[in-house]
Design a protein around this motif. Structure first.
Motif, PDB file in Angstrom:
ATOM      1  N   MET A   1       0.852  -1.208  -0.104  1.00 16.93           N
ATOM      2  CA  MET A   1      -0.117  -0.146   0.154  1.00 16.93           C
ATOM      3  C   MET A   1       0.777   1.296   0.049  1.00 16.93           C
ATOM      4  O   MET A   1       0.510   2.305  -0.756  1.00 16.93           O
TER       5      MET A   1
ATOM      6  N   TRP B   1       1.749   1.896  -6.587  1.00 16.05           N
ATOM      7  CA  TRP B   1       0.335   1.332  -6.347  1.00 16.05           C
ATOM      8  C   TRP B   1      -0.742   2.277  -6.467  1.00 16.05           C
ATOM      9  O   TRP B   1      -0.586   3.431  -6.011  1.00 16.05           O
ATOM     10  N   GLN B   2      -1.594   1.921  -7.275  1.00 16.27           N
ATOM     11  CA  GLN B   2      -2.857   2.856  -7.888  1.00 16.27           C
ATOM     12  C   GLN B   2      -4.129   2.666  -7.026  1.00 16.27           C
ATOM     13  O   GLN B   2      -5.044   3.202  -7.525  1.00 16.27           O
ATOM     14  N   ARG B   3      -3.901   2.048  -5.667  1.00 19.72           N
ATOM     15  CA  ARG B   3      -5.175   2.034  -4.992  1.00 19.72           C
ATOM     16  C   ARG B   3      -6.434   1.428  -5.526  1.00 19.72           C
ATOM     17  O   ARG B   3      -7.595   1.579  -5.640  1.00 19.72           O
ATOM     18  N   GLU B   4      -5.893   0.243  -6.268  1.00 20.33           N
ATOM     19  CA  GLU B   4      -7.013  -0.437  -7.084  1.00 20.33           C
ATOM     20  C   GLU B   4      -7.758  -1.499  -6.094  1.00 20.33           C
ATOM     21  O   GLU B   4      -7.317  -1.710  -4.988  1.00 20.33           O
ATOM     22  N   HIS B   5      -9.001  -1.925  -6.576  1.00 22.86           N
ATOM     23  CA  HIS B   5      -9.878  -2.949  -5.503  1.00 22.86           C
ATOM     24  C   HIS B   5      -9.223  -4.226  -5.609  1.00 22.86           C
ATOM     25  O   HIS B   5      -8.458  -4.755  -6.439  1.00 22.86           O
TER      26      HIS B   5
ATOM     27  N   LEU C   1      -5.165  -2.166   4.700  1.00 22.99           N
ATOM     28  CA  LEU C   1      -5.937  -1.793   3.832  1.00 22.99           C
ATOM     29  C   LEU C   1      -6.925  -0.244   4.143  1.00 22.99           C
ATOM     30  O   LEU C   1      -7.029   0.494   3.371  1.00 22.99           O
ATOM     31  N   SER C   2      -7.366  -0.433   5.312  1.00 25.42           N
ATOM     32  CA  SER C   2      -8.329   0.855   5.951  1.00 25.42           C
ATOM     33  C   SER C   2      -7.074   2.142   5.928  1.00 25.42           C
ATOM     34  O   SER C   2      -7.652   3.292   5.767  1.00 25.42           O
TER      35      SER C   2
ATOM     36  N   ALA D   1      -4.546   2.727   4.460  1.00 21.47           N
ATOM     37  CA  ALA D   1      -4.463   3.276   2.936  1.00 21.47           C
ATOM     38  C   ALA D   1      -5.616   3.719   2.241  1.00 21.47           C
ATOM     39  O   ALA D   1      -5.509   4.061   1.012  1.00 21.47           O
ATOM     40  N   ALA D   2      -6.929   3.552   2.908  1.00 21.27           N
ATOM     41  CA  ALA D   2      -8.236   4.003   2.107  1.00 21.27           C
ATOM     42  C   ALA D   2      -8.303   3.106   1.122  1.00 21.27           C
ATOM     43  O   ALA D   2      -8.927   3.781   0.083  1.00 21.27           O
ATOM     44  N   ASN D   3      -7.842   1.786   0.960  1.00 20.46           N
ATOM     45  CA  ASN D   3      -7.893   0.994  -0.391  1.00 20.46           C
ATOM     46  C   ASN D   3      -9.231   0.103  -0.396  1.00 20.46           C
ATOM     47  O   ASN D   3      -9.469  -0.611   0.499  1.00 20.46           O
TER      48      ASN D   3
ATOM     49  N   THR E   1     -13.461   3.764   3.139  1.00 19.48           N
ATOM     50  CA  THR E   1     -13.260   3.227   1.676  1.00 19.48           C
ATOM     51  C   THR E   1     -14.416   2.296   1.387  1.00 19.48           C
ATOM     52  O   THR E   1     -15.143   2.150   2.351  1.00 19.48           O
TER      53      THR E   1
END
Length: 719
Positions: A471, A476-480, A507-508, A510-512, A537
Motif C-alpha cells: 500500500m 500502487w494505484q489503490r485498485e480494488h 487496507l483501511s 491506505a483507504a484502499n 473506503t
C-alpha cells in the motif's frame, strides 16, 4: 504455549536405499528447506492438521489476464483450506487394507491399518502398518499401463517398486532421476478384483455354501425343553469361535432378511469317556416354525441356473465354513465331499485354476496361482472371516504380467491423494507404491503448484506487513483488492494466527477499496475493524451459501459452518450497516436447483438482510471434475448420466440452464425483498439495494466493491 515444542522439522537422514527420511517417521517436509516452521496443535479443531509458517515474498497478487475474474488483485494469507468440501475429494485407486479387503485411496484415513512391505534378508515381505497421514494435491497426470492391464493414474513424481529398485514415473527436469520405462517389472500382485455386490443371489449362495459345506443340509429335531410336546428344528452352523464372529454376523443378517432367527446356545454332546457328558457352545438356526424350515430348505436348494453372484456367494460360504490360507496355500475342504462338484463348477465359472488333492485323506480343492490368485479369490468372493485372509510375511514378488507396457501423459492436472505409512509404502491396486511425503523432489507443497490442501495449510505469517508495504509503494494505484477468493481467509486457522485484523488495518489506513468472500463465521470477530474501514473506503462483504438443505451440506461441505450460521453472520454484518451479500454458489444441478429448494434458500437469504444475491452454477473444470464425479458415483449414481448429458466434456452447464437459474433467483429475490433496507438497521454506511444480477459469465461495468461480483470467485470455482 511453547511454540518451539510444536516444531516438526527434524533433520533429514539418508537411508540405505538412498531415500531421504527423518527419525520421526518422515515428518520433515520440503517447505522446511525453505525456512518454514511446521506445527501441529492437539485440539479437536486442528487435530490431524499441520501448519507450515512461511515468510512469503508477496501477498498482494495480480490475477492472471486470462482469468475471467472481474478484479485484478487478490490477497490470500493461507494456501490450503480446512473446510475440505468434498468437491476436493477423489481417489478411486484401491488400497490393500489389513483385513484383506480394499478401500479407495480417498477414503483411507490416518489411523487405518493397511499393508506395506519390509525388508527381510535379501528380499521384502508384506507386513501390516498404520496410516500416519492423508492428504490431496493436484498434479499433471500420467497413466501407467502394465501388460496384465493393471492401470495406475499417478503424478510423474510418484515412485513404484520395480525389480531394480524404486523408480519415478518420469525422468523429471534437468536433473534426470531413475524412472520407469517399457519392460520394467513392478513388484506386487497386479490389479485388484472388484468386490461382489450383496445381491439376493449372493446371499443365497453364501448360505448354501456355509451350511452345505459343513455337511448339515438336513435339519435336526429335538424336544422343546420348556414344552416337551413340541419340537424344535436345528441347523448347526460351522461358526463357533471368536475368529468366526464376522461370519456369524453376516449369516445372522442374511437369515434375518428371510425371517429366520439365528441363535447361540449350549448343547449337550458326548465329549469324554462313557458316562461323562460335556457341554460346548454351538451356533445354530433354531426354529419351531415349519414355514421357516421350508424357507431355509428353499434357500439351500441347488439353483437351476446359477449366475456369477450365486457362485461368488457359494465360494465365500465354503471358505468361511471350511477354508484356509496358510503358507501361501488356499484350500477349500467342505465336510461333505458330495458338494465338490458344485465347488469345482463355481471355480471354473469364475476362471480360477485349481487342483483336487487329498492331504489328509479327505478330498479338498486347492486354488492355484499363488498370492496373486489368492487375493483375486478373496476380493472376488469376499469371505466374511477376515482372520483367514492374512498375507503377512508373504514374499513380495513380480511376474511377467507386471511389466510396464506404456506410460501416457493425460494432459490434465488431476486431483491426487497420498498417504504416509509406518513402513514408508503401501499397496496401490496390487503394486508396491512409495510414500510421496518426505523426500526432496516431492513438490506437493510448492506454492506455485496450485495444490489444494485439506490437512496441510501454508500460513503466510508476514501477510499484514506485506500488505502495508504494498500500500505504501509509489507504484500502487489503490485498485480494488479481493481477499480470500482462492481459499477462505476466515477458515479455522485464522482464529489462531489472526492475520486478517492486520490486513484490514493496512487496507483501511491506505483507504484502499477491498471485498471479502468467506464461508466462515469468524469474520464477525473483525466487525469493528470492518466498520472503521467502511468509513474511509468501499468495503464489499459476501458470504457464500449455495443451498440451505442440511443433509446436502453435511454431504458435500462437512468442514464448513452450517449455511444457517453463515446467513446469521450475514445478518449481523448488515445490522452493523456493512453491506453484505450472498454468493449463492454452487447451485448443484438436480440436487439443490428445484423451485422449492431455490425458494427456501432465497427466502432465508432475504431474511438475513443480504444486500444482494448472486447465483453461481456448479463449475466442473478439469481436475475438480474428477473429484466431483467420484463423489457423485458414490452418493448419487443415478445422476451420473444426467450430469454427463448436462456438462458433456466441458466445465460449465449450458448457458440456457445458467440463465434459467439466474432468472429464477432474480424473481425470488424480488419476491422476498432481497436488498430492501431493513427498518432496524444500525447507523453506519447506507444499505443499498443492488441491481438485478447480470447474466452468468458477464462482467459488470462498475467496481466490484460497489456491485455484486458477476463471476464466481476462485474459491467457488473449485467446481
Amino acid at each position: 504455549m511453547r511454540w518451539d515444542n510444536l516444531r516438526l522439522d527434524e533433520p533429514l537422514e539418508t537411508g540405505d536405499d538412498g531415500d531421504l527420511f527423518s527419525a520421526a517417521r518422515d515428518r520433515a517436509l520440503p517447505l522446511i528447506e525453505r525456512g518454514a516452521v511446521a506445527r501441529t496443535f492437539d485440539t479437536p479443531g486442528f487435530r490431524g492438521m499441520t501448519f507450515f509458517e512461511v515468510q512469503a515474498r508477496s501477498v498482494v497478487n495480480r490475477v492472471p489476464e486470462a482469468s475471467r475474474m472481474p478484479f485484478k488483485w487478490t490477497i490470500n494469507p493461507y494456501r490450503g483450506c480446512q473446510h475440505a468440501c468434498v468437491y476436493c475429494l477423489e481417489g478411486e485407486t484401491p488400497i490393500l487394507m489389513a483385513d484383506g479387503r480394499t478401500k479407495p485411496l480417498a477414503h483411507v484415513r490416518a489411523g487405518d491399518d493397511i499393508y506395506g512391505t519390509a525388508r527381510r534378508g535379501g528380499g521384502r515381505e508384506y507386513v501390516r502398518t498404520t496410516v500416519l497421514a492423508h492428504w490431496s494435491t493436484v498434479k499433471p497426470a500420467y497413466r501407467v499401463l502394465l501388460e496384465d492391464d493393471t492401470t495406475l493414474v499417478c503424478s510423474g513424481d510418484h515412485r513404484f517398486l520395480t525389480e531394480r529398485g524404486w523408480k519415478y514415473v518420469t525422468a523429471g527436469g534437468l536433473r534426470r532421476r531413475p524412472h520407469l520405462s517399457a519392460g520394467h517389472a513392478l513388484m506386487g500382485t497386479g490389479g485388484f478384483a472388484e468386490p461382489p455386490k450383496q445381491t439376493a443371489a449372493y446371499r443365497r449362495g453364501y448360505l448354501c455354501g456355509l451350511i452345505r459345506g459343513d455337511g448339515n443340509d438336513d435339519h435336526y429335531s429335538y424336544p422343546q425343553l420348556d414344552r416337551p410336546a413340541d419340537r424344535t428344528y436345528l441347523f448347526r452352523l460351522p461358526l463357533a469361535g471368536r475368529e468366526n464372529r464376522e461370519g456369524l454376523t453376516r449369516t445372522a443378517g442374511y437369515l434375518a432378511r428371510s425371517g429366520i432367527g439365528c441363535v447361540g446356545f449350549s448343547f449337550a454332546e458326548e465329549t469324554g469317556p462313557a458316562g461323562h457328558a460335556g457341554r460346548r457352545e454351538l451356533t445354530a438356526v433354531r426354529t419351531g416354525s415349519a414355514e421357516q424350515v421350508r424357507t431355509l430348505s428353499w434357500l439351500l436348494d441347488w439353483p437351476d441356473d446359477p449366475g456369477p453372484d450365486w457362485h461368488k456367494g457359494f465360494l465365500a460360504g465354503i471358505f468361511d465354513a471350511h477354508g484356509s490360507y496358510r503358507d501361501g496355500v488356499l484350500l477349500l475342504a467342505p465336510a461333505d465331499p458330495a458338494i465338490n462338484g458344485w465347488l469345482v463348477f463355481s471355480l471354473e465359472s469364475l476362471g480360477f485354476g485349481f487342483s483336487v488333492e487329498r492331504p489328509t485323506g479327505r478330498a479338498c480343492v486347492r486354488v492355484r496361482g499363488g498370492l496373486a490368485e489368492a487375493l483375486r479369490f478373496f476380493h472376488t468372493v469376499d469371505p466374511a472371516v477376515t482372520a483367514r485372509r492374512s498375507i503377512e510375511a508373504a514374499a513380495v514378488q513380480t511376474g511377467d504380467g507386471l511389466r510396464v507396457a506404456g506410460i501416457e501423459r493425460l494432459g490434465l492436472h488431476v486431483p491426487m491423494y497420498d498417504i504416509t505409512s509406518g513402513t514408508g509404502d503401501f499397496i496401490a491396486n496390487g503394486i508396491v507404491s512409495h510414500n510421496c511425503f518426505a523426500r526432496k523432489s516431492h513438490t506437493y507443497l510448492d506454492l506455485d503448484a496450485g495444490a489444494d490442501f485439506n490437512t496441510r495449510v501454508v500460513v503466510k505469517v508476514n501477510a499484514p506487513e506485506l500488505v502495508r508495504k504494498k500500500m505504501a509503494s509509489a507504484s500502487w494505484q489503490r485498485e480494488h483488492i479481493s481477499v480470500g477468493m482462492n481459499v477462505d481467509c476466515y477458515q479455522r486457522a485464522e482464529g489462531r494466527y489472526q492475520l486478517m485484523p492486520g490486513i484490514i488495518r493496512a487496507l483501511s489506513d491506505a483507504a484502499n477499496p477491498f471485498s471479502i468472500l468467506t464461508k466462515g463465521t469468524l469474520i464477525l470477530r473483525d466487525v469493528d475493524l470492518l466498520a472503521e474501514a467502511a468509513e474511509v473506503t468501499d468495503v464489499g462483504l459476501n458470504v457464500s451459501a449455495g443451498f440451505v438443505d442440511k443433509d446436502l451440506w453435511r454431504s458435500i461441505e462437512p468442514g464448513t459452518p452450517a449455511p444457517a450460521r453463515r446467513l446469521e453472520a450475514c445478518a449481523a454484518l448488515n445490522e452493523r450497516g456493512l453491506r453484505c451479500g450472498v454468493l449463492m454458489g454452487p447451485v448443484v444441478p438436480f440436487l439443490s436447483d428445484s423451485p422449492a429448494q431455490l425458494d427456501a434458500a432465497v427466502r432465508q437469504i432475504a431474511a438475513a438482510g443480504a444486500t444482494h444475491v448472486m447465483p453461481i452454477v456448479l463449475h466442473l473444470r478439469p481436475g475438480t471434475r474428477e473429484w466431483f464425479f467420484a463423489w457423485l458415483r458414490a452418493q448419487h449414481p443415478e445422476l451420473v448420466n444426467r450430469y454427463l448429458d448436462l456438462y458433456g466434456g466441458g466445465a460449465y452447464a449450458p448457458k440456457a440452464y445458467q440463465n434459467r437459474i439466474a432468472g429464477q433467483v432474480r424473481e425470488l429475490a424480488e419476491k422476498h425483498g432481497v436488498g430492501r433496507p431493513r427498518p432496524a438497521a444500525a447507523p453506519g454506511r447506507q444499505v443499498l439495494s443492488a441491481p438485478r444480477p447480470p447474466e452468468p459469465r458477464q462482467a459488470p461495468q462498475v467496481p466490484a466493491a460497489r456491485q455484486r461480483v458477476a463471476e464466481p470467485p476462485e474459491q467457488l470455482t473449485l467446481l
